[in-house]
Structures are given as C-alpha cells and as structure tokens.
Write a protein that holds these residues in place. Structure first.
Motif, PDB file in Angstrom:
ATOM      1  N   ARG A  15     167.825  41.916  25.684  1.00 59.23           N
ATOM      2  CA  ARG A  15     169.053  42.682  25.856  1.00 59.23           C
ATOM      3  C   ARG A  15     170.019  41.952  26.783  1.00 59.23           C
ATOM      4  NH1 ARG A  15     167.796  45.358  21.577  1.00 59.23           N
ATOM      5  NH2 ARG A  15     165.973  46.650  21.776  1.00 59.23           N
ATOM      6  N   PRO A  16     171.334  42.014  26.497  1.00 64.05           N
ATOM      7  CA  PRO A  16     172.292  41.437  27.418  1.00 64.05           C
ATOM      8  C   PRO A  16     172.367  42.268  28.684  1.00 64.05           C
ATOM      9  CG  PRO A  16     173.414  42.636  25.661  1.00 64.05           C
ATOM     10  CD  PRO A  16     171.954  42.630  25.326  1.00 64.05           C
ATOM     11  N   ALA A  17     172.775  41.628  29.764  1.00 68.19           N
ATOM     12  CA  ALA A  17     172.899  42.340  31.029  1.00 68.19           C
ATOM     13  C   ALA A  17     174.018  43.376  30.937  1.00 68.19           C
ATOM     14  CB  ALA A  17     173.192  41.349  32.151  1.00 68.19           C
ATOM     15  N   LEU A  18     173.768  44.572  31.422  1.00 67.16           N
ATOM     16  CA  LEU A  18     174.759  45.642  31.404  1.00 67.16           C
ATOM     17  C   LEU A  18     175.418  45.742  32.766  1.00 67.16           C
ATOM     18  CD1 LEU A  18     172.651  48.352  29.548  1.00 67.16           C
ATOM     19  CD2 LEU A  18     174.135  46.621  28.553  1.00 67.16           C
ATOM     20  N   ASP A  19     176.725  45.969  32.773  1.00 68.36           N
ATOM     21  CA  ASP A  19     177.411  46.059  34.062  1.00 68.36           C
ATOM     22  C   ASP A  19     177.557  47.495  34.549  1.00 68.36           C
ATOM     23  OD1 ASP A  19     179.399  47.095  32.475  1.00 68.36           O
ATOM     24  OD2 ASP A  19     180.735  45.376  32.642  1.00 68.36           O
ATOM     25  N   GLY A  20     177.070  48.474  33.770  1.00 67.56           N
ATOM     26  CA  GLY A  20     177.047  49.854  34.231  1.00 67.56           C
ATOM     27  C   GLY A  20     178.290  50.655  33.939  1.00 67.56           C
ATOM     28  N   ARG A  21     179.413  50.036  33.659  1.00 73.75           N
ATOM     29  CA  ARG A  21     180.650  50.786  33.427  1.00 73.75           C
ATOM     30  C   ARG A  21     180.769  51.161  31.958  1.00 73.75           C
ATOM     31  NH1 ARG A  21     184.468  47.468  31.063  1.00 73.75           N
ATOM     32  NH2 ARG A  21     183.901  45.252  31.020  1.00 73.75           N
ATOM     33  N   PRO A  22     181.340  52.320  31.639  1.00 70.74           N
ATOM     34  CA  PRO A  22     181.532  52.672  30.232  1.00 70.74           C
ATOM     35  C   PRO A  22     182.633  51.815  29.609  1.00 70.74           C
ATOM     36  CG  PRO A  22     181.596  54.624  31.647  1.00 70.74           C
ATOM     37  CD  PRO A  22     181.691  53.426  32.539  1.00 70.74           C
ATOM     38  N   LEU A  23     182.349  51.249  28.461  1.00 66.98           N
ATOM     39  CA  LEU A  23     183.395  50.562  27.713  1.00 66.98           C
ATOM     40  C   LEU A  23     184.187  51.580  26.903  1.00 66.98           C
ATOM     41  CD1 LEU A  23     184.765  47.959  26.799  1.00 66.98           C
ATOM     42  CD2 LEU A  23     183.071  47.806  24.958  1.00 66.98           C
ATOM     43  N   ILE A  24     183.462  52.519  26.262  1.00 70.51           N
ATOM     44  CA  ILE A  24     184.114  53.600  25.536  1.00 70.51           C
ATOM     45  C   ILE A  24     183.423  54.902  25.902  1.00 70.51           C
ATOM     46  CG2 ILE A  24     182.685  53.362  23.462  1.00 70.51           C
ATOM     47  CD1 ILE A  24     185.328  53.990  21.878  1.00 70.51           C
ATOM     48  N   VAL A  57     179.335  54.736  26.262  1.00 67.19           N
ATOM     49  CA  VAL A  57     178.657  53.513  25.840  1.00 67.19           C
ATOM     50  C   VAL A  57     179.042  52.409  26.811  1.00 67.19           C
ATOM     51  CG1 VAL A  57     178.277  51.884  23.963  1.00 67.19           C
ATOM     52  CG2 VAL A  57     178.812  54.279  23.448  1.00 67.19           C
ATOM     53  N   ARG A  58     178.057  51.831  27.454  1.00 70.83           N
ATOM     54  CA  ARG A  58     178.316  50.802  28.459  1.00 70.83           C
ATOM     55  C   ARG A  58     178.589  49.453  27.817  1.00 70.83           C
ATOM     56  NH1 ARG A  58     172.924  51.252  31.723  1.00 70.83           N
ATOM     57  NH2 ARG A  58     172.199  51.696  29.600  1.00 70.83           N
ATOM     58  N   ALA A  59     179.375  48.644  28.485  1.00 67.80           N
ATOM     59  CA  ALA A  59     179.674  47.303  27.999  1.00 67.80           C
ATOM     60  C   ALA A  59     178.383  46.496  27.893  1.00 67.80           C
ATOM     61  CB  ALA A  59     180.653  46.603  28.942  1.00 67.80           C
ATOM     62  N   GLY A  60     178.153  45.885  26.745  1.00 68.33           N
ATOM     63  CA  GLY A  60     176.994  45.034  26.546  1.00 68.33           C
ATOM     64  C   GLY A  60     175.792  45.708  25.943  1.00 68.33           C
ATOM     65  N   GLU A  61     175.814  47.020  25.731  1.00 74.63           N
ATOM     66  CA  GLU A  61     174.639  47.700  25.186  1.00 74.63           C
ATOM     67  C   GLU A  61     174.805  47.987  23.704  1.00 74.63           C
ATOM     68  OE1 GLU A  61     173.435  51.636  26.254  1.00 74.63           O
ATOM     69  OE2 GLU A  61     175.487  52.386  26.367  1.00 74.63           O
ATOM     70  N   THR A  62     173.693  48.329  23.064  1.00 74.29           N
ATOM     71  CA  THR A  62     173.701  48.805  21.684  1.00 74.29           C
ATOM     72  C   THR A  62     173.204  50.233  21.683  1.00 74.29           C
ATOM     73  OG1 THR A  62     173.278  46.602  20.778  1.00 74.29           O
ATOM     74  CG2 THR A  62     172.789  48.477  19.361  1.00 74.29           C
ATOM     75  N   LEU A  63     174.075  51.155  21.298  1.00 74.44           N
ATOM     76  CA  LEU A  63     173.718  52.563  21.216  1.00 74.44           C
ATOM     77  C   LEU A  63     173.421  52.906  19.770  1.00 74.44           C
ATOM     78  CD1 LEU A  63     173.620  55.424  22.691  1.00 74.44           C
ATOM     79  CD2 LEU A  63     175.876  55.751  21.652  1.00 74.44           C
ATOM     80  N   LEU A 223     178.269  36.509  21.702  1.00 71.46           N
ATOM     81  CA  LEU A 223     179.652  36.941  21.886  1.00 71.46           C
ATOM     82  C   LEU A 223     179.799  38.086  22.878  1.00 71.46           C
ATOM     83  CD1 LEU A 223     180.753  36.883  18.126  1.00 71.46           C
ATOM     84  CD2 LEU A 223     180.930  35.051  19.824  1.00 71.46           C
ATOM     85  N   ALA A 224     178.708  38.501  23.521  1.00 67.93           N
ATOM     86  CA  ALA A 224     178.738  39.602  24.500  1.00 67.93           C
ATOM     87  C   ALA A 224     179.358  40.863  23.900  1.00 67.93           C
ATOM     88  CB  ALA A 224     179.495  39.176  25.756  1.00 67.93           C
ATOM     89  N   LEU A 225     178.888  41.228  22.712  1.00 71.53           N
ATOM     90  CA  LEU A 225     179.435  42.389  22.015  1.00 71.53           C
ATOM     91  C   LEU A 225     178.755  43.674  22.467  1.00 71.53           C
ATOM     92  CD1 LEU A 225     179.552  40.929  18.397  1.00 71.53           C
ATOM     93  CD2 LEU A 225     181.521  41.380  19.865  1.00 71.53           C
ATOM     94  N   THR A 226     179.450  44.778  22.243  1.00 69.08           N
ATOM     95  CA  THR A 226     178.898  46.114  22.423  1.00 69.08           C
ATOM     96  C   THR A 226     178.870  46.781  21.056  1.00 69.08           C
ATOM     97  OG1 THR A 226     179.859  46.251  24.642  1.00 69.08           O
ATOM     98  CG2 THR A 226     179.177  48.320  23.619  1.00 69.08           C
ATOM     99  N   TYR A 227     177.743  47.431  20.721  1.00 68.09           N
ATOM    100  CA  TYR A 227     177.591  48.058  19.402  1.00 68.09           C
ATOM    101  C   TYR A 227     177.356  49.560  19.517  1.00 68.09           C
ATOM    102  CZ  TYR A 227     176.516  43.421  17.343  1.00 68.09           C
ATOM    103  OH  TYR A 227     176.549  42.121  16.915  1.00 68.09           O
ATOM    104  N   ILE A 228     177.926  50.291  18.556  1.00 65.45           N
ATOM    105  CA  ILE A 228     177.450  51.624  18.199  1.00 65.45           C
ATOM    106  C   ILE A 228     176.864  51.465  16.804  1.00 65.45           C
ATOM    107  CG2 ILE A 228     178.044  54.024  17.728  1.00 65.45           C
ATOM    108  CD1 ILE A 228     180.324  53.766  19.718  1.00 65.45           C
ATOM    109  N   PHE A 229     175.553  51.622  16.693  1.00 60.16           N
ATOM    110  CA  PHE A 229     174.826  51.316  15.468  1.00 60.16           C
ATOM    111  C   PHE A 229     174.386  52.619  14.815  1.00 60.16           C
ATOM    112  CE2 PHE A 229     171.546  49.675  12.728  1.00 60.16           C
ATOM    113  CZ  PHE A 229     171.939  48.367  12.431  1.00 60.16           C
TER     114      PHE A 229
END
Length: 348
Positions: A15-24, A57-63, A223-229
């Motif tokens: 998993r990419p490192a998460l910075d804890g802040r919500p992206l969306i 959804v936090r930056a860098g995570e896949t939800l 690419l340090a993407l964030t996903y909603i899957f």
C-alpha cells in the motif's frame, strides 16, 4: 454474487503511504430521483438512490465500495465525480466545496477526478481511432502542447501495457481487456489524483480480471493515485482495497479496514455478503456457512422507517423496525449502522 479471488491478500501489492487527510469527502450526501411526476400538485414519488452518506477517502488509499445491485454504489460514484448533481449534502475535494461547482470550475475538477466505466465497449466511440480517443482530453483541456501530444500518447500506452502501434486502430479491433486498458489510458491522460472505477473488471474473463487488477495496483504505486473501487466481486475488493464500505439500499451500513470487515463483520448484511465467497480449500470444515437472506427486499421508493435491513435481518427486533441506527464508530475503529453489531464483545 460471484467471486473467484482468494480469501486473503497474501502477495498483494504494497500500500502507498497515506498522509491522513481526506482527498474527497461526502457529508450527509443524498441523491433522489422524482418519478411519475405530472403537472398535478403532489404527484410523483421519490427514489432514494443514495441517502445521507458520510464518507471520506484519504489521499493514496483505495476504498472498496460493495453491495448488491441497486444498493446505490454506482450512483454514489457518479455523484462523487460530479457526473450527477447532488440532491442534499456536501461534497469536498481537497478541502474545497465542489457540491455545486459549474462552468470553468467543474472543467478544472475534471482534471483531478476521472471515472473508469464497467463496459469499455460502450465508453469508447467506435468511429474514432484509439489515438484520437486518448488525445481528445489533452487537446480539449490544453494539458499538453500539440507538439508534445504524440509523446504523451506513447507514454500512456506504455503505462497500460499496450503497443504504440495500436494507436491507429479502432476499438472493435481489441479484446475486452485491451479496451479496458484503453479506457484506463484515456482517464490517465488527464493526470488525475482520484479515479472512480465502476465495476472495471466485472465484464472481463477471470484471467483478464487478474491482469487489470494488477495494472490498477501498479498504477497506484507509480502515479500516487487514489481509487474508489466499485465492485460486486468481494474477493477482488479484498485484494485491492485498504478500506471497504458496504452499501445497502442507498446507505453505508459498515465501513472500516478491509481485513477487519472481512474477518469479523459487524453488520448482519456484511456477514451475509461475505458468506457467499467460496473459500478455495479441500477442508470442508473451513468453509463458511452460507447465509440465505429471507424476507422482503424494500423499495427505494418507500424505505423502511427503522433499519433498512430490518425486513431481511435474522436478528431484527422491534427497536430495529422502529428506530433507524446511525453509522457509529465501534471500539475497533470501524463503523457500523446496527443496533446490535457483531464481533465486538460489547453490549449494543
């Protein structure tokens, strides 16, 4: 609900490192549709497609977003990309309110949020060559100068694992998996930060599904993407997601770390969904007991007064039928909308 993915995430991409802040972030978000409305006062009824959803959804995570057909997964995904207007509530992207943005502001938002659709055949214009399809957003949004577009197209084709000479072909000349790679390349052309993938592998053969899932994981890392899957296949969701949200009749009923939700479901609906996952083992004793839900499936035109799942829940009480449970945080950190959550070791 079918799946063929393994029951654990052993060997999954890191998993990419998460910075804890919500992206969306969605705050009490609802999407309603009016049906049967006429000029007569009071006519028509309201479909509660998405009801009071709060989700970050936090930056860098896949939800992962899962649930039965008609649970509101795709509608929520389209609301979060602003393809659909929101009826009530707020939607924030990187801290800024995007609930009602229009015009140039919405145009700029399209660069940051992209969507990949379930059927790549329907999302690609059959009359245009692949190169033109991928280049169009680069031209319309002026992301690259025209003299740099060819180099960018070659870079995108390399990212999704397709030969450069495919740029001159038409969509009908490709397999389903190749067309989905083209759709992914077109989304990546915008250099987005968030991608909402709506059932991106459900229309593909099982062997091709694994390739596309691995591609998603690779692109997230590179690419340090964030996903909603969004998916029906719970095995795939477990493989790719760091967190999972379970939807039922337009609302989130459970939300938490993927392993926690899959290993110890708190909501009876989540437990029933997970019981349908086949476990690849010769030990019959290790298999889950299949839970067959009985009772009436409520209509989004007239959802129950209390818990929406109370008409099918095997442990529902009078309290469940009269009082709608809020999505509350449980001691282990995940959230569940249930008066009597399971696998907590506490009294409700």
């Amino acid at each position: 609900m079918t799946t063929a993915a393994p029951a654990s995430r052993a060997g999954a991409a890191p998993r990419p490192a998460l910075d804890g802040r919500p992206l969306i972030e969605a705050r009490s978000l609802s999407k309603h549709y009016h049906v049967g409305k006429t000029i007569l006062p009071g006519s028509g009824r309201v479909v509660h497609a998405v009801e009071d959803v709060t989700l970050a959804v936090r930056a860098g995570e896949t939800l992962g977003l899962v649930g039965e057909s008609g649970s509101g997964k795709s509608t929520l995904g389209r609301c979060m990309t602003r393809l659909y207007d929101v009826t009530k509530g707020e939607l924030l992207f990187d801290g800024a309110d995007i609930t009602k943005v229009q015009g140039n502001a919405l145009r700029r938002l399209r660069r940051d949020i992209q969507m990949i659709f379930q059927d790549p055949s329907a999302s690609l214009n059959p009359r245009r060559r692949v190169g033109d399809l991928i280049a169009e957003p680069l031209i319309v949004h002026r992301i690259r100068p025209r003299n740099e577009i060819r180099a960018r197209l070659e870079e995108l084709m390399d990212l999704v694992g397709l030969p450069v000479d495919y740029l001159g072909r038409y969509p009908h000349e490709f397999s389903g998996g190749q067309r989905q790679r083209i759709g992914i390349a077109r989304a990546l052309a915008m250099e987005p930060r968030l991608i909402v993938a709506d059932e991106p592998v459900s229309a593909l053969d099982v062997s091709v599904q694994a390739q596309i899932v691995n591609l998603f994981a690779d692109l997230r890392e590179r690419l340090a993407l964030t996903y909603i899957f969004i998916a029906h296949d719970l095995g795939v969701v477990r493989q790719v997601s760091s967190r999972v949200a379970v939807m039922y009749l337009g609302s989130i009923v459970e939300l938490g770390d993927t392993d926690t939700v899959f290993d110890r479901p708190a909501h009876p609906y989540t437990e029933a969904l997970l019981s349908a996952i086949p476990i690849p083992t010769a030990d019959a004793g290790a298999r889950r007991q299949r839970i067959i839900l009985e009772g009436e499936l409520p209509s989004p035109l007239n959802p129950p007064k209390g818990c929406k799942f109370s008409t099918r829940c095997p442990i529902a009480t009078d309290r469940c039928r009269a009082e709608r449970p809020a999505l509350r945080v449980l001691p282990d950190g995940r959230s569940a909308a249930c008066h009597f959550p399971k696998n907590q070791g506490i009294a409700a």
